[in-house]
Write a protein that holds these residues in place. Structure first.
Motif, PDB file in Angstrom:
ATOM      1  N   ALA A 146       0.403  -1.479   0.382  1.00 51.79           N
ATOM      2  CA  ALA A 146       0.176  -0.067  -0.136  1.00 51.79           C
ATOM      3  C   ALA A 146       0.908   0.922   0.143  1.00 51.79           C
ATOM      4  CB  ALA A 146      -1.160   0.098   1.340  1.00 51.79           C
ATOM      5  N   GLU A 147       1.911   1.314   0.637  1.00 51.62           N
ATOM      6  CA  GLU A 147       2.696   2.183   1.103  1.00 51.62           C
ATOM      7  C   GLU A 147       3.437   3.107  -0.387  1.00 51.62           C
ATOM      8  OE1 GLU A 147       5.806   4.011   4.231  1.00 51.62           O
ATOM      9  OE2 GLU A 147       6.591   2.446   2.559  1.00 51.62           O
ATOM     10  N   ASP A 246      -6.225  -0.880   3.683  1.00 54.33           N
ATOM     11  CA  ASP A 246      -4.988   0.135   3.240  1.00 54.33           C
ATOM     12  C   ASP A 246      -5.301   0.763   2.265  1.00 54.33           C
ATOM     13  OD1 ASP A 246      -2.691   1.851   4.378  1.00 54.33           O
ATOM     14  OD2 ASP A 246      -1.291  -0.484   4.755  1.00 54.33           O
ATOM     15  N   LEU A 247      -5.172   0.774   1.022  1.00 54.17           N
ATOM     16  CA  LEU A 247      -5.353   1.213  -0.097  1.00 54.17           C
ATOM     17  C   LEU A 247      -6.152   3.134  -0.292  1.00 54.17           C
ATOM     18  CD1 LEU A 247      -4.541  -1.308  -3.383  1.00 54.17           C
ATOM     19  CD2 LEU A 247      -2.862   0.985  -2.320  1.00 54.17           C
ATOM     20  N   LYS A 248      -7.447   1.815   0.528  1.00 54.25           N
ATOM     21  CA  LYS A 248      -8.835   3.336   1.304  1.00 54.25           C
ATOM     22  C   LYS A 248      -8.267   3.869   1.848  1.00 54.25           C
ATOM     23  CE  LYS A 248     -12.260  -0.386  -0.349  1.00 54.25           C
ATOM     24  NZ  LYS A 248     -12.910  -1.335   0.052  1.00 54.25           N
ATOM     25  N   GLN A 249      -7.226   3.546   2.759  1.00 49.68           N
ATOM     26  CA  GLN A 249      -7.213   4.340   4.322  1.00 49.68           C
ATOM     27  C   GLN A 249      -6.630   5.520   3.859  1.00 49.68           C
ATOM     28  OE1 GLN A 249      -6.202   1.764   6.947  1.00 49.68           O
ATOM     29  NE2 GLN A 249      -7.839   1.146   7.787  1.00 49.68           N
ATOM     30  N   LEU A 260      -5.639  -9.695 -14.180  1.00 46.64           N
ATOM     31  CA  LEU A 260      -3.801  -8.767 -14.250  1.00 46.64           C
ATOM     32  C   LEU A 260      -3.069 -10.049 -13.239  1.00 46.64           C
ATOM     33  CD1 LEU A 260      -2.853  -6.007 -14.807  1.00 46.64           C
ATOM     34  CD2 LEU A 260      -3.086  -5.580 -12.224  1.00 46.64           C
ATOM     35  N   VAL A 261      -2.361 -10.319 -14.521  1.00 47.59           N
ATOM     36  CA  VAL A 261      -1.356 -11.818 -14.319  1.00 47.59           C
ATOM     37  C   VAL A 261      -0.158 -11.507 -14.717  1.00 47.59           C
ATOM     38  CG1 VAL A 261      -3.257 -14.101 -13.894  1.00 47.59           C
ATOM     39  CG2 VAL A 261      -1.739 -13.432 -15.739  1.00 47.59           C
ATOM     40  N   ARG A 262      -0.095 -10.457 -15.402  1.00 49.60           N
ATOM     41  CA  ARG A 262       1.479  -9.607 -15.499  1.00 49.60           C
ATOM     42  C   ARG A 262       1.779 -11.005 -16.159  1.00 49.60           C
ATOM     43  NH1 ARG A 262       3.037  -5.749 -15.659  1.00 49.60           N
ATOM     44  NH2 ARG A 262       4.763  -5.722 -14.377  1.00 49.60           N
ATOM     45  N   GLY A 263       2.860 -10.651 -17.324  1.00 54.49           N
ATOM     46  CA  GLY A 263       4.150 -11.263 -18.112  1.00 54.49           C
ATOM     47  C   GLY A 263       4.375 -11.810 -17.559  1.00 54.49           C
ATOM     48  N   LEU A 264       5.659 -11.513 -16.303  1.00 50.17           N
ATOM     49  CA  LEU A 264       6.453 -12.307 -15.873  1.00 50.17           C
ATOM     50  C   LEU A 264       6.161 -13.454 -15.233  1.00 50.17           C
ATOM     51  CD1 LEU A 264       7.172  -8.746 -16.305  1.00 50.17           C
ATOM     52  CD2 LEU A 264       9.150  -9.857 -15.560  1.00 50.17           C
ATOM     53  N   ASP A 265       6.881 -14.863 -14.583  1.00 53.65           N
ATOM     54  CA  ASP A 265       6.748 -15.748 -13.480  1.00 53.65           C
ATOM     55  C   ASP A 265       6.704 -15.311 -12.714  1.00 53.65           C
ATOM     56  OD1 ASP A 265       5.130 -16.517 -15.815  1.00 53.65           O
ATOM     57  OD2 ASP A 265       7.310 -18.437 -16.192  1.00 53.65           O
ATOM     58  N   TYR A 266       7.438 -14.089 -11.958  1.00 50.69           N
ATOM     59  CA  TYR A 266       7.885 -14.463  -9.980  1.00 50.69           C
ATOM     60  C   TYR A 266       6.718 -13.526  -9.264  1.00 50.69           C
ATOM     61  CZ  TYR A 266       9.978  -9.999 -11.813  1.00 50.69           C
ATOM     62  OH  TYR A 266       9.987  -8.365 -12.338  1.00 50.69           O
ATOM     63  N   TYR A 267       5.424 -13.341 -10.522  1.00 46.85           N
ATOM     64  CA  TYR A 267       4.618 -12.695  -9.005  1.00 46.85           C
ATOM     65  C   TYR A 267       4.118 -13.722  -8.028  1.00 46.85           C
ATOM     66  CZ  TYR A 267       5.612  -8.193 -11.592  1.00 46.85           C
ATOM     67  OH  TYR A 267       6.156  -7.142 -11.895  1.00 46.85           O
ATOM     68  N   THR A 268       3.880 -12.982  -6.941  1.00 43.23           N
ATOM     69  CA  THR A 268       2.935 -13.793  -6.047  1.00 43.23           C
ATOM     70  C   THR A 268       1.959 -12.777  -4.971  1.00 43.23           C
ATOM     71  OG1 THR A 268       4.175 -13.656  -4.085  1.00 43.23           O
ATOM     72  CG2 THR A 268       4.887 -15.445  -5.464  1.00 43.23           C
ATOM     73  N   ARG A 269       0.778 -13.242  -5.319  1.00 40.39           N
ATOM     74  CA  ARG A 269      -0.108 -12.149  -4.169  1.00 40.39           C
ATOM     75  C   ARG A 269       0.032 -10.518  -5.050  1.00 40.39           C
ATOM     76  NH1 ARG A 269       1.447 -13.368   2.067  1.00 40.39           N
ATOM     77  NH2 ARG A 269       0.125 -15.504   1.946  1.00 40.39           N
ATOM     78  N   THR A 270       0.175 -10.062  -4.596  1.00 34.44           N
ATOM     79  CA  THR A 270      -0.174  -8.517  -5.197  1.00 34.44           C
ATOM     80  C   THR A 270       0.103  -8.551  -6.378  1.00 34.44           C
ATOM     81  OG1 THR A 270      -0.361  -7.065  -2.913  1.00 34.44           O
ATOM     82  CG2 THR A 270      -0.602  -5.994  -4.564  1.00 34.44           C
ATOM     83  N   THR A 271      -0.509  -7.604  -7.954  1.00 34.22           N
ATOM     84  CA  THR A 271      -0.261  -7.147  -9.074  1.00 34.22           C
ATOM     85  C   THR A 271      -0.762  -6.456  -9.376  1.00 34.22           C
ATOM     86  OG1 THR A 271      -1.335  -8.944 -10.358  1.00 34.22           O
ATOM     87  CG2 THR A 271       0.985  -9.829  -9.654  1.00 34.22           C
TER      88      THR A 271
END
Ligand code: HAM
Length: 437
Positions: A146-147, A246-249, A260-271
């Motif tokens: 969020a930050e 948190d973003l809302k706050q 939205l899964v993105r084109g790179l394999d290393y992502y976990t959780r938030t994208t």
């Protein structure tokens, strides 16, 4: 006309950034540095060349980047090398190589620089392009996500951008993703015949990549596929809910986009991605996300990570298109000297002005007054300093305000302070004008 030598042409997909364009690039970089410093990020610079295997392991061996877009060659003695297509892998490599995990606290790092992808060039898409990126290593706390997003929005706002959308999603973790992939594969098996050739292959090799397909004809099928966000494990669900709360706050506006899964394999959780309607087809201004297993994947210790990269080429286009750009401070002073005997005084004065941080140009030959005024107008300076033999003898120089045409005599010892003050007043007036707009 004779045929132009073909080497007098930049390589396809690369371009020169000419002096007329670079002030905007610098402004974007200056603003980014300021905002990153305010959030306690420090700069890291990594090489543009890396071992090919670094990207195959991290970005993923079945991604478009690794299979089609990398500039890879065999070096005489270092094996297969690649011009970096992105910098997250390089930053994590450096983090492991230099044991940055032993330093206290989390690492907040940022970088600027060229990346290379052999894509089909078009507006906003180049083979050598530039990224402004940042990575936070050492914690999976949702407040980091969020930050960092809050920081990005602040940066875009400070650059005067208004029309952008923050899209967020979660792609789960190694615990919940296999379950989702089973469901997705099943749905894809049924829809396979209606997908493009690349996606038909992806159904078996890397089904998540299907969601990221840009092929127009595939979009309707993709729309109907199961959503990963409905199949998160409880930890991932909780993480995602914390990030969005948190973003809302923080007052950061966002939209949840399940594809939205993105084109790179290393992502976990938030994208996430930020898009801008001002960009046309290549509308992703920046992208990023969380990559909690990447350090281990590269042989390092557990070091959860979160980061982003802004496409600087696209950001500059957007800032231009939103008419929010302010020309960088023009050259402030032109020193015109008349007669050989004044050369030394003029040269020393130009040096003093430059040391005081005042942008100054000086003639290399003695000039006549009329010519000097012509040169000063062309340079668009605010002030011209006129130094003739009489001025040197009296110790008083003529300072001409090029805006009003007024001229006044200022003693040689006071000129630098006098111009500094005048330029400061001018800047203040300008920023007040901008605020009123
Ligand atoms: P990416 O989405 O591949 O992510 O690239 C980030 C941004 O770079 C894109 O949103 C786009 O603005 C710009 N970009 C990509 N390709 C080109 C191109 N050919 N021409 C012009 N601009 C381009 C990454 O690179 C990740 N490393 C981001 C990240 C950092 N994730 C976590 N940390």
């Amino acid at each position: 006309m004779s045929k132009k030598n073909e080497f007098i042409q930049s390589v396809k997909g690369t371009r020169d950034l000419l002096p007329a364009e670079t002030p905007l690039w610098q402004r974007v970089e200056d603003e980014a540095r300021k905002v990153f410093a305010a959030y306690n990020f420090r700069e890291i610079r990594t090489p543009v060349l890396e071992q090919t295997s670094l990207f195959a392991r991290s970005v993923g061996s079945d991604t478009d980047i690794v299979t089609k877009e990398m500039y890879t060659f065999d070096d005489r003695d270092s094996g297969s090398l690649t011009l970096r297509p992105e910098a997250t892998a390089s930053v994590v490599r450096a983090y492991i190589e230099h044991s940055l995990y032993n330093e206290p606290g989390i690492q907040k790092l940022y970088y600027f620089g060229p990346m290379f992808r052999r894509e089909r060039p078009q507006k906003g898409r180049y083979r050598q392009f530039y990224q402004i990126g940042a990575e936070v290593l050492g914690s999976d706390h949702p407040a980091i996500d969020a930050e960092v997003l809050e920081m990005l929005v602040l940066l875009l706002e400070r650059l005067g951008l208004k029309e952008f959308r923050l899209l967020v999603n979660s792609v789960g973790c190694p615990k919940c993703r296999p379950e989702y992939l089973k469901v997705l594969r099943k749905a894809l098996d049924e829809a396979k015949a209606r997908l493009c050739e690349d996606c038909q292959r992806r159904v078996t090799t890397n089904p998540l990549r299907v969601l990221d397909c840009k092929n127009e004809a595939d979009q309707a099928v993709i729309e109907g596929l199961p959503k990963i966000i409905d199949h998160l494990c409880s930890e991932c669900r909780q993480h995602f809910d914390s990030v969005t709360m948190d973003l809302k706050q923080r007052g950061v506006a966002f939209e949840i986009v399940p594809r939205l899964v993105r084109g790179l394999d290393y992502y976990t959780r938030t994208t996430f991605e930020i898009t801008s309607g001002l960009l046309g087809a290549q509308n992703a201004l920046l992208g990023g996300g969380r990559y909690d297993g990447l350090s281990e994947m590269l042989g390092g210790p557990p070091a959860p990570g979160f980061g982003f990269a802004i496409g600087q080429d696209r950001l500059v286009l957007t800032v231009e298109a939103s008419a929010a750009s302010r020309p960088a401070g023009p050259l402030a002073v032109y020193v015109a000297w008349m007669g050989e005997t004044t050369r030394e005084a003029a040269t020393l004065l130009a040096r003093e002005l430059r040391r005081a941080g005042i942008g100054t140009e000086i003639s290399y030959h003695p000039v006549k007054l009329k010519k000097a005024m012509g040169a000063a107008s062309k340079l668009e300076v605010r002030y011209t300093l006129i130094i003739g033999e009489e001025e040197v003898a009296s110790g008083n120089y003529q300072v001409k305000d090029m805006g009003t045409g007024e001229q006044q005599s200022v003693s040689a010892g006071d000129v630098v302070a006098f111009l500094k003050q005048k330029l400061r007043e001018g800047l203040q007036a300008e920023s007040q004008l901008l605020e009123q707009k």
